[in-house]
Motif scaffolding. Structure first.
Motif, short mmCIF file in Angstrom:
data_model
loop_
_atom_site.label_atom_id
_atom_site.label_comp_id
_atom_site.label_asym_id
_atom_site.label_seq_id
_atom_site.Cartn_x
_atom_site.Cartn_y
_atom_site.Cartn_z
N LEU A 36 30.17 54.33 39.64
CA LEU A 36 30.33 55.04 40.90
C LEU A 36 28.97 55.55 41.36
N ALA A 37 28.58 55.19 42.57
CA ALA A 37 27.28 55.55 43.13
C ALA A 37 26.14 55.11 42.21
N GLY A 38 26.36 54.06 41.41
CA GLY A 38 25.32 53.53 40.54
C GLY A 38 25.00 54.39 39.33
N GLN A 39 25.86 55.37 39.03
CA GLN A 39 25.57 56.31 37.94
C GLN A 39 26.24 55.88 36.63
N ASP A 40 25.50 55.96 35.52
CA ASP A 40 26.07 55.63 34.21
C ASP A 40 27.15 56.61 33.80
N TRP A 41 27.06 57.86 34.24
CA TRP A 41 27.99 58.90 33.80
C TRP A 41 29.27 58.97 34.64
N ALA A 42 29.42 58.11 35.65
CA ALA A 42 30.62 58.09 36.48
C ALA A 42 31.03 56.64 36.70
N GLN A 43 32.09 56.23 36.02
CA GLN A 43 32.46 54.81 36.04
C GLN A 43 33.95 54.60 36.26
N LEU A 44 34.28 53.40 36.72
CA LEU A 44 35.64 52.89 36.63
C LEU A 44 35.65 51.94 35.44
N TYR A 45 36.54 52.20 34.51
CA TYR A 45 36.64 51.41 33.28
C TYR A 45 38.12 51.19 33.01
N PHE A 46 38.59 49.96 33.15
CA PHE A 46 40.01 49.67 33.07
C PHE A 46 40.51 49.56 31.63
N ILE A 47 41.54 50.34 31.36
CA ILE A 47 42.23 50.28 30.07
C ILE A 47 43.68 50.70 30.34
N GLU A 48 44.58 50.36 29.45
CA GLU A 48 45.97 50.80 29.61
C GLU A 48 46.38 51.62 28.40
N ASN A 49 47.22 52.61 28.65
CA ASN A 49 47.67 53.52 27.62
C ASN A 49 49.16 53.27 27.37
N PRO A 50 49.52 52.78 26.18
CA PRO A 50 50.92 52.51 25.90
C PRO A 50 51.71 53.76 25.53
N GLY A 51 51.01 54.86 25.29
CA GLY A 51 51.70 56.07 24.83
C GLY A 51 51.51 57.24 25.76
#
Length: 198
Positions: A36-51
């Motif tokens: 987000l805005a090219g920042q390492d500390w603000a990201q979209l990272y796709f994962i799914e939570n089964p619980g």
């Protein structure tokens, strides 16, 4: 605060939450999406939570069903409680917090109840597509919650003098979450911070 205003807030959060989840799930495999805005500390990272929160599970396939049913009971109670406090004319701040918590619970319940029915399985190499109901990766009540907000702000190593943790690496803030989860957290933390006023 009026009932219509509270449920408009709930609807807005659900729409944003579900739109982001569906976009992520149908556009990307698991893993990093973008900074987000090219920042390492603000990201979209796709994962799914089964619980539940932090990926905790209740015993595999059968454990998912009671978890989803508990979420359904909580959302049903939440709707009743939200209507009750509005009719009793509680403070606007309290009603907004209750609305945020309710919206977040409902957003994650939608994933748990329906995503297994209408989506293919996501993997690190496969981008899921919509399928006809009943042909998805799981049955009713067995969907996984889509998470994507990731803010790894500080990485480091604990000083050696700290018992048990000394010399171990740490990452703050490591959880990956979604709009619904953020909505619950903001509602709960605001209630705790302003409980005397509310």
């Amino acid at each position: 605060m009026k009932l219509r205003s509270a449920f408009s807030l709930v609807a807005l959060i659900i729409i944003i939450d579900q739109a982001l989840k569906i976009w992520i799930k149908t556009s990307f495999p698991y893993g990093p999406v973008l900074k987000l805005a090219g920042q390492d500390w603000a990201q979209l990272y796709f994962i799914e939570n089964p619980g539940m929160a932090w990926g905790m599970e209740l015993g595999g396939e059968w454990g998912k069903m009671p978890l989803t049913l508990c979420r359904l009971v909580a959302v049903t109670f939440g709707r009743w409680y939200l209507v009750k406090i509005i009719r009793e004319k509680h403070t606007t701040g309290f009603i907004v917090c209750a609305s945020l918590i309710y919206a977040g619970a409902l957003g994650n319940l939608i994933d748990s109840m329906f995503y297994g029915l209408i989506f293919e399985e996501s993997t690190y190499t496969h981008v899921a597509k919509f399928v006809s109901p009943g042909n998805g990766y799981g049955g009713v009540l067995h969907g996984k919650v889509v998470d994507m907000l990731y803010f790894p702000m500080v990485e480091g190593t604990f000083p050696s003098f700290i018992p048990f943790l000394g010399g171990k690496d740490f990452l703050f803030f490591s959880p990956i979450f979604n709009i619904a989860g953020a909505s619950i957290s903001v509602g709960v933390l605001t209630l705790l911070a302003f409980q005397n006023r509310f």
